[in-house]
Design a protein around this motif. Sequence first.
Motif, PDB file in Angstrom:
ATOM      1  N   GLN A  39       0.810  -1.209   0.000  1.00 15.07           N
ATOM      2  CA  GLN A  39       0.000   0.000   0.000  1.00 15.07           C
ATOM      3  C   GLN A  39       0.858   1.280   0.000  1.00 15.07           C
ATOM      4  OE1 GLN A  39      -1.800  -2.826   2.146  1.00 15.07           O
ATOM      5  NE2 GLN A  39      -2.043  -3.074  -0.040  1.00 15.07           N
ATOM      6  N   TRP A  40       0.264   2.366   0.476  1.00 10.84           N
ATOM      7  CA  TRP A  40       0.929   3.666   0.341  1.00 10.84           C
ATOM      8  C   TRP A  40       2.220   3.749   1.155  1.00 10.84           C
ATOM      9  CZ3 TRP A  40       1.868   6.654   4.603  1.00 10.84           C
ATOM     10  CH2 TRP A  40       1.135   6.371   5.763  1.00 10.84           C
ATOM     11  N   GLN A  41       2.297   2.953   2.224  1.00 16.26           N
ATOM     12  CA  GLN A  41       3.489   3.025   3.073  1.00 16.26           C
ATOM     13  C   GLN A  41       4.742   2.588   2.313  1.00 16.26           C
ATOM     14  OE1 GLN A  41       0.558   1.595   3.893  1.00 16.26           O
ATOM     15  NE2 GLN A  41       0.064   1.851   6.068  1.00 16.26           N
ATOM     16  N   GLY A  42       4.640   1.428   1.672  1.00 17.18           N
ATOM     17  CA  GLY A  42       5.775   0.952   0.890  1.00 17.18           C
ATOM     18  C   GLY A  42       6.028   1.818  -0.322  1.00 17.18           C
ATOM     19  N   TYR A  43       4.956   2.342  -0.898  1.00 15.48           N
ATOM     20  CA  TYR A  43       5.090   3.195  -2.080  1.00 15.48           C
ATOM     21  C   TYR A  43       5.817   4.489  -1.739  1.00 15.48           C
ATOM     22  CZ  TYR A  43       3.692   5.124  -6.602  1.00 15.48           C
ATOM     23  OH  TYR A  43       3.696   5.641  -7.871  1.00 15.48           O
ATOM     24  N   LEU A  44       5.528   5.032  -0.560  1.00 23.69           N
ATOM     25  CA  LEU A  44       6.190   6.270  -0.136  1.00 23.69           C
ATOM     26  C   LEU A  44       7.700   6.066  -0.017  1.00 23.69           C
ATOM     27  CD1 LEU A  44       5.439   9.174   0.620  1.00 23.69           C
ATOM     28  CD2 LEU A  44       5.322   8.440   3.015  1.00 23.69           C
ATOM     29  N   VAL A  45       8.105   4.897   0.452  1.00 27.41           N
ATOM     30  CA  VAL A  45       9.536   4.603   0.586  1.00 27.41           C
ATOM     31  C   VAL A  45      10.220   4.558  -0.776  1.00 27.41           C
ATOM     32  CG1 VAL A  45      11.212   2.842   1.278  1.00 27.41           C
ATOM     33  CG2 VAL A  45       9.312   3.414   2.798  1.00 27.41           C
ATOM     34  N   VAL A  46       9.620   3.852  -1.745  1.00 26.61           N
ATOM     35  CA  VAL A  46      10.252   3.746  -3.059  1.00 26.61           C
ATOM     36  C   VAL A  46      10.248   5.096  -3.775  1.00 26.61           C
ATOM     37  CG1 VAL A  46       8.165   2.987  -4.287  1.00 26.61           C
ATOM     38  CG2 VAL A  46      10.403   2.406  -5.190  1.00 26.61           C
ATOM     39  N   MET A  47       9.202   5.887  -3.599  1.00 23.97           N
ATOM     40  CA  MET A  47       9.159   7.207  -4.219  1.00 23.97           C
ATOM     41  C   MET A  47      10.201   8.140  -3.604  1.00 23.97           C
ATOM     42  SD  MET A  47       7.159   7.419  -6.785  1.00 23.97           S
ATOM     43  CE  MET A  47       6.930   9.190  -6.960  1.00 23.97           C
ATOM     44  N   PHE A  48      10.369   8.033  -2.292  1.00 24.24           N
ATOM     45  CA  PHE A  48      11.395   8.844  -1.619  1.00 24.24           C
ATOM     46  C   PHE A  48      12.769   8.489  -2.156  1.00 24.24           C
ATOM     47  CE2 PHE A  48      14.474   9.669   1.738  1.00 24.24           C
ATOM     48  CZ  PHE A  48      14.149  10.963   2.127  1.00 24.24           C
TER      49      PHE A  48
ATOM     50  N   PHE B  89      10.309  -9.618   5.820  1.00 21.72           N
ATOM     51  CA  PHE B  89      10.140  -9.044   4.490  1.00 21.72           C
ATOM     52  C   PHE B  89      10.125  -7.514   4.549  1.00 21.72           C
ATOM     53  CE2 PHE B  89       8.248 -13.236   3.202  1.00 21.72           C
ATOM     54  CZ  PHE B  89       9.180 -13.511   2.203  1.00 21.72           C
ATOM     55  N   LEU B  90       9.477  -6.971   5.575  1.00 23.50           N
ATOM     56  CA  LEU B  90       9.374  -5.522   5.686  1.00 23.50           C
ATOM     57  C   LEU B  90      10.730  -4.877   5.966  1.00 23.50           C
ATOM     58  CD1 LEU B  90       6.027  -5.091   7.669  1.00 23.50           C
ATOM     59  CD2 LEU B  90       6.451  -4.586   5.259  1.00 23.50           C
ATOM     60  N   ILE B  91      11.476  -5.446   6.894  1.00 24.53           N
ATOM     61  CA  ILE B  91      12.766  -4.831   7.200  1.00 24.53           C
ATOM     62  C   ILE B  91      13.743  -5.029   6.047  1.00 24.53           C
ATOM     63  CG2 ILE B  91      13.966  -6.761   8.360  1.00 24.53           C
ATOM     64  CD1 ILE B  91      14.757  -4.521  10.482  1.00 24.53           C
ATOM     65  N   ALA B  92      13.626  -6.160   5.340  1.00 23.62           N
ATOM     66  CA  ALA B  92      14.470  -6.371   4.163  1.00 23.62           C
ATOM     67  C   ALA B  92      14.133  -5.356   3.078  1.00 23.62           C
ATOM     68  CB  ALA B  92      14.303  -7.792   3.644  1.00 23.62           C
ATOM     69  N   TYR B  93      12.851  -5.067   2.918  1.00 29.96           N
ATOM     70  CA  TYR B  93      12.392  -4.082   1.932  1.00 29.96           C
ATOM     71  C   TYR B  93      12.987  -2.703   2.244  1.00 29.96           C
ATOM     72  CZ  TYR B  93       9.210  -1.011  -0.654  1.00 29.96           C
ATOM     73  OH  TYR B  93       8.690  -0.046  -1.485  1.00 29.96           O
ATOM     74  N   VAL B  94      12.806  -2.251   3.466  1.00 31.95           N
ATOM     75  CA  VAL B  94      13.306  -0.932   3.853  1.00 31.95           C
ATOM     76  C   VAL B  94      14.831  -0.894   3.793  1.00 31.95           C
ATOM     77  CG1 VAL B  94      13.414   0.794   5.697  1.00 31.95           C
ATOM     78  CG2 VAL B  94      11.285  -0.467   5.298  1.00 31.95           C
ATOM     79  N   ALA B  95      15.473  -1.959   4.274  1.00 31.62           N
ATOM     80  CA  ALA B  95      16.941  -1.993   4.293  1.00 31.62           C
ATOM     81  C   ALA B  95      17.527  -1.977   2.892  1.00 31.62           C
ATOM     82  CB  ALA B  95      17.422  -3.229   5.042  1.00 31.62           C
TER      83      ALA B  95
ATOM     84  N   TYR C 260      10.034   3.793   9.595  1.00 31.31           N
ATOM     85  CA  TYR C 260       9.454   3.788  10.944  1.00 31.31           C
ATOM     86  C   TYR C 260       8.183   4.635  11.003  1.00 31.31           C
ATOM     87  CZ  TYR C 260       8.776   5.264  15.774  1.00 31.31           C
ATOM     88  OH  TYR C 260       8.224   5.554  17.002  1.00 31.31           O
ATOM     89  N   LEU C 261       8.215   5.823  10.405  1.00 37.74           N
ATOM     90  CA  LEU C 261       7.066   6.729  10.443  1.00 37.74           C
ATOM     91  C   LEU C 261       5.861   6.155   9.703  1.00 37.74           C
ATOM     92  CD1 LEU C 261       8.862  10.166   9.913  1.00 37.74           C
ATOM     93  CD2 LEU C 261       7.925   9.235  12.041  1.00 37.74           C
ATOM     94  N   THR C 262       6.116   5.277   8.743  1.00 46.75           N
ATOM     95  CA  THR C 262       5.020   4.643   8.011  1.00 46.75           C
ATOM     96  C   THR C 262       4.667   3.268   8.582  1.00 46.75           C
ATOM     97  OG1 THR C 262       6.656   3.830   6.400  1.00 46.75           O
ATOM     98  CG2 THR C 262       5.468   5.847   5.834  1.00 46.75           C
ATOM     99  N   ASN C 263       5.226   2.951   9.741  1.00 50.77           N
ATOM    100  CA  ASN C 263       4.913   1.708  10.464  1.00 50.77           C
ATOM    101  C   ASN C 263       5.352   0.443   9.728  1.00 50.77           C
ATOM    102  OD1 ASN C 263       3.667   2.920  12.768  1.00 50.77           O
ATOM    103  ND2 ASN C 263       1.832   3.282  11.539  1.00 50.77           N
ATOM    104  N   LEU C 264       6.329   0.561   8.848  1.00 54.62           N
ATOM    105  CA  LEU C 264       6.879  -0.636   8.215  1.00 54.62           C
ATOM    106  C   LEU C 264       7.866  -1.330   9.141  1.00 54.62           C
ATOM    107  CD1 LEU C 264       7.481   0.687   4.581  1.00 54.62           C
ATOM    108  CD2 LEU C 264       5.641  -0.820   5.357  1.00 54.62           C
ATOM    109  N   ILE C 265       8.590  -0.541   9.925  1.00 54.78           N
ATOM    110  CA  ILE C 265       9.567  -1.086  10.869  1.00 54.78           C
ATOM    111  C   ILE C 265       9.409  -0.379  12.210  1.00 54.78           C
ATOM    112  CG2 ILE C 265      11.239  -1.721   9.078  1.00 54.78           C
ATOM    113  CD1 ILE C 265      12.824   0.808   9.788  1.00 54.78           C
ATOM    114  N   ASN C 266       9.992  -0.962  13.254  1.00 57.52           N
ATOM    115  CA  ASN C 266       9.953  -0.355  14.588  1.00 57.52           C
ATOM    116  C   ASN C 266      11.268   0.369  14.874  1.00 57.52           C
ATOM    117  OD1 ASN C 266      11.848  -2.342  15.212  1.00 57.52           O
ATOM    118  ND2 ASN C 266      10.349  -3.703  16.158  1.00 57.52           N
TER     119      ASN C 266
END
Length: 253
Positions: free
Chosen positions: A54-63, A121-127, A186-192
């Motif tokens: 959703q938008w949380q992951g999309y915001l990361v890739v757009m950033f 999966f989430l932390i791997a995505y962000v990392a 973190y701000l998009t709640n993908l990671i803590n």
Amino acid sequence: MNIINVILQNPWLLGITINTILLAIALLLPKKLLTVMGYLNAWILGVVVWGCLQWQGYLVVMFYFLVGSAITKVGMAQKMAEGIAEKREGVRSVENVWGSALIAFICALGYGFTDSGDDFFLIAYVASFATKLSDTCASEIGKAYGKRTFLITTLQPVARGTEGAISLEGTIAGIIASGAIALLGYLTNLINPIGIVICLISAFIATNLESVIGATLQEKIDWLTNEIVNIINTFLGAVIATMLLLLYHVTFT
């Protein structure tokens, strides 16, 4: 109105709609950040990321995309004069899209289509994106503003833009960049909060390992292009982050 409600309630249809609108706008703009094929492949990436995260992951890739593109333009005239600028004056194409985001793409699919290991999966995505933005900023800022650059394997002084070269300015820029992606995650709640630390550590280690690969192997192996090295780089960042999260779970939970 019913069609709008259906689109809004289905993340895949919403992802297709949003990415199609953005693609049309991007193709109409005179200033291009990607080639036409680059945009089309970015559309696929964007749809899958929105559908799975959703938008949380999309915001990361757009950033990552917007900041990475902007950083590439820093000192462009100087880098072009020195012959160390990115090809096409920083305009990305298909190979750049997947070189940067293939690992994140796989992580998004893993999160969206499996029932276990969501945190990993989430932390791997962000990392993976923290690692890639760290690498991009370290390289581009180092090439533009690095006063003293050293080969990572020998610490001998080398010219800016040399494969495997590092600089203080670039290293600091890379740490700030990975921290920005981690904070956004973190701000998009993908990671803590622990995930922020993990992403910083994994991005720093992976970025420096990428420099080692550049200094030792890249010019010796024909198929080891920048894009392949980028895939390896982001894979290392994702794997290291996953291992650190597993270690944290085993040790403290």
